[in-house]
Design an enzyme around this catalytic site. Structure first.
Site, PDB file in Angstrom:
ATOM      1  N   ASP A   1       0.813  -1.209   0.000  1.00 44.53           N
ATOM      2  CA  ASP A   1       0.000   0.000   0.000  1.00 44.53           C
ATOM      3  C   ASP A   1       0.851   1.266   0.000  1.00 44.53           C
ATOM      4  O   ASP A   1       2.008   1.262   0.438  1.00 44.53           O
ATOM      5  CB  ASP A   1      -0.897   0.034   1.246  1.00 44.53           C
TER       6      ASP A   1
ATOM      7  N   HIS B   1       3.645  -2.592   3.117  1.00 45.79           N
ATOM      8  CA  HIS B   1       3.715  -1.216   2.600  1.00 45.79           C
ATOM      9  C   HIS B   1       5.046  -0.997   1.886  1.00 45.79           C
ATOM     10  O   HIS B   1       6.083  -1.474   2.357  1.00 45.79           O
ATOM     11  CB  HIS B   1       3.572  -0.201   3.742  1.00 45.79           C
TER      12      HIS B   1
END
Length: 730
Positions: free
Chosen positions: A98, A250
């Site tokens: 992300d 991430h």
């Protein structure tokens, strides 16, 4: 009654008047383009558009039970069937990343994935993808899937349907521009497991589904954003009992070194346990989430991403340039203050002298072209001088009776020399030819001297090394706003500079309003040249190169009439700027020469080029970045920096006013001057650059004078004082 035929000339004049604003067009277009680029940069970096609110947990009464208990992929696309969820088959892992792409960490994540032939899904934000489109293209090229993670990463439960649509469409726009694709995958910011759906987030998921998207959450959270350590990340990312999983990681949003390190261990370890790292649609046995972007959507995306790239590169260069110029300007302010202080101590100190006081007569030259409003006051101020002089008025083909006005005064030691209109340099050379004495004082036809001006101006010639002396030009008509601004500029920008240049030995200009020359020095450099429009700067540089000292006489005050309109000011500064560029170019070889010429070339020319030609061109950036900071932030730091620059300027201006014994009240308009005056000087200088680069020619321009500056008293200036002072001086 027959109407006379219109004159062709009158139509041309009307058309010319309509074209007059065109001179501002290109500078204005460039400034607007810069603002547009900064606005675009702010748009993709924006903290203003971002919404960092996060919804607290809410009841789950409105969420279907099959969603709360189901898999991490939620399909709410059907308008007729209830939402369903999907799970990842056993021994398959969908790694998801992300918040990227990040220019530092995303390439390292991609390298790790490529090393182990693993594929995953990158949920990108529009702000990051628009700034790093090459990384998005690399993701697609290396077989990864792309999903939307909104444009600005807000919690969508706080947002209206219109804002949600905007977040999605802008995110898709960037994907089209970066990789030529659209995607059907979406992950809401701040999402976690499907079991965490509540009455606030579920309506958003339904709305997202109605727009044709699969909502992808996760069922295994590595919690790498907490940076718990590589071992902890691996433990939390590992599925239990061979189950399939969507793992949340991430590749942006901070230091992701632990994530990268964890991948180097996690990927080979899980492959050895029989797991396959694949993208989402392959794991589900569905068709690709990507579809090609075509037509106008593709062109619009390409244009947007290209515009962002241009704005990023140009503004990055401008930020660096502004920082460099800012440091240099601050250093210059510091140098100005220090050297001005040392200059004042030297010239006002006990025992300072140029040599034995001079008392021999000098010639004062007054070139005049259509100066009927000012010439009488000018000549009368010279006659009132306390130093022996002869006055030569060179009438350069005036058509308003300037010469007749001087002759009608019948003042002693005043001669009038007439010539056909040939320009100021020719008029000055003609005056030099008629001068009787070996020191020549030059002034403008709209300037008045104090009784002591000539005496103060010529004293430095007691030093045989001095070839020219710059006087202290002051604005006489300072009662208007434009006049007050120029008054600040003259005191701070010109006279404070001259003190600095005096000590550095590289005075760039003897002002045309008040200057004196040794005739021998003028003869050696060929007199006043008409090669440039700044003959005063040209001859000053020539004198430096010939080995003469050029010094500053601060008490040799002259009061000149500054332009009273923006149009007149523009015309004057345009000529000054362009003429200075011409002079710099003419004397450019001084940089590589030896002796006095080389010293001036390696000290004086860089100073003049940087602070009179380059720095003013970037000066509007101060105000442009102020506007950027006010809109996009950080507002506090931006305002503090802008006021910091203003405070430094105010300190320099106050010190300059103190040295010149001027009243501080005029500094009230300094902030407004810094905002508006900078833009005007930018337009003037940019227009001068354009004229120089295109090889254009700029003719001499006569400024309209009003004659408001009369013979000065102690500090009497302005129209009222001028009205009283335009009397013959006994």
């Amino acid at each position: 009654m027959t109407r006379p035929a219109p004159r062709v000339g009158s139509h041309r004049k009307k058309r010319a008047k309509r074209r007059l604003p065109m001179r501002y067009l290109l500078p204005s277009v460039l400034l607007v383009a810069l603002l547009a680029m900064l606005m675009l940069r702010g748009y993709v970096h924006s903290e203003v558009l971002a919404d960092h609110r996060v919804q607290p947990p809410a009841p789950t009464t409105q969420v279907p039970a099959n969603v709360l208990e189901g898999g991490p992929v939620i399909d709410a696309r059907s308008a007729t069937e209830p939402a369903k969820t999907l799970r990842i088959p056993d021994h398959k892992i969908v790694l998801t990343f992300d918040d990227g792409p990040d220019p530092v960490w995303t390439p390292r994540v991609l390298d790790a994935m490529k090393k182990y032939d693993a594929h995953g899904v990158f949920f990108v934000t529009g702000t990051m993808a628009s700034r790093h489109p090459g990384l998005v293209q690399r993701m697609v090229d290396e077989g990864h899937e792309i999903g939307l993670h909104t444009f600005n990463h807000p919690d969508l439960s706080y947002q209206s349907p219109k804002r949600i649509d905007w977040e999605l469409s802008q995110n898709q726009l960037v994907l089209a521009g970066a990789a030529g694709i659209r995607t059907s995958l979406f992950r809401p910011p701040y999402s976690s497991f499907s079991a965490a759906m509540d009455n606030k987030s579920w309506p958003v998921t339904q709305y997202i589904g109605s727009r044709g998207y699969l909502t992808v959450v996760n069922n295994t959270d590595s919690e790498d954003w907490k940076r718990p350590g590589v071992r902890a990340i691996i433990e939390r990312a590992t599925p239990e009992g061979g189950q399939g999983a969507i793992i949340l990681m991430h590749d942006s949003g901070g230091d992701r070194s632990q994530t990268v390190a964890a991948l180097d261990t996690f990927l080979p370890a899980m492959e050895q346990r029989g797991y396959e790292f694949t993208h989402l649609t392959a794991a589900l046995g569905a068709s690709s989430a990507h579809t090609p972007a075509t037509g106008f959507a593709l062109l619009k995306g390409k244009a947007f991403v290209s515009a962002v790239g241009v704005s990023e590169r140009i503004t990055d260069v401008l930020v660096v340039g502004l920082a460099v110029i800012g440091v240099l300007v601050m250093a210059r302010f510091g140098l100005m203050l220090l050297l001005s202080f040392l200059h004042a101590r030297r010239v006002r100190g006990k025992g300072f002298s140029w040599g034995p006081p001079l008392a021999r007569p000098v010639s004062v030259l007054v070139p005049a072209y259509n100066e009927r409003e000012c010439i009488a006051a000018t000549v009368r101020s010279l006659v009132a001088s306390d130093y022996p002089i002869e006055i030569i008025v060179i009438d350069d083909g005036s058509t308003d009776g300037t010469a007749d006005i001087v002759r009608a005064l019948r003042l002693p030691n005043v001669r009038v020399v007439r010539q056909h209109n040939a320009g100021k340099p020719a008029a000055l050379n003609n005056g030099i030819a008629h001068a009787r004495y070996d020191i020549v004082v030059m002034m403008d036809g709209d300037t008045v001297f104090e009784p002591s001006t000539v005496r103060e101006l010529v004293q430095p010639f007691a030093d045989s090394r001095v070839g020219a002396v710059a006087g202290n030009a002051k604005v006489g008509n300072r009662d208007s706003l434009i006049g007050a601004w120029q008054h600040i500029e003259y005191v701070m920008g010109f006279n404070l500079d001259r003190r600095m240049y005096d000590l550095l030995g590289c005075m760039p200009t003897i002002p045309g309003a008040v200057g004196a020359f040794r005739r021998e020095a003028l003869d050696r450099v060929g007199g006043m040249s008409d090669d440039t429009l700044a003959e005063d700067t040209d001859v000053t540089m020539a004198l430096h190169r010939d080995g003469w000292r050029v010094v500053y006489a601060e008490n040799a005050r002259a009061w000149t009439e500054a332009p009273e309109s923006v149009q007149q000011l523009w015309s004057q500064r345009y000529r000054w700027s362009y003429g200075t560029m011409q002079a710099i170019w003419k004397h450019r070889r001084a940089v590589i020469e030896r002796g006095p010429s080389g010293r001036f070339g390696r000290v004086g020319l860089p100073f003049v080029s940087l602070f009179m030609v380059v720095a003013p061109l970037l000066a509007p950036l101060i105000d442009v970045f102020l506007l950027y900071g006010l809109v996009f932030g950080p507002t506090g730091k931006t305002v503090a920096a802008w006021f910091g620059v203003l405070v430094v300027q105010a300190v320099c201006a106050a010190y300059a006013f103190r040295l010149d014994r001027e009243r501080m009240v005029h500094l009230i308009s300094l902030p407004l001057q810094q905002i508006l005056y900078r833009q005007l000087m930018y337009v003037v200088l940019l227009q001068s650059w354009i004229t120089a680069l295109t090889g254009g020619r700029l003719r001499w321009q006569k400024l309209r004078r009003t004659g408001v500056v009369g013979t000065p008293g102690a500090q009497r200036t302005g129209r009222a004082a001028a009205g009283r002072d335009r009397r013959p001086v006994a």
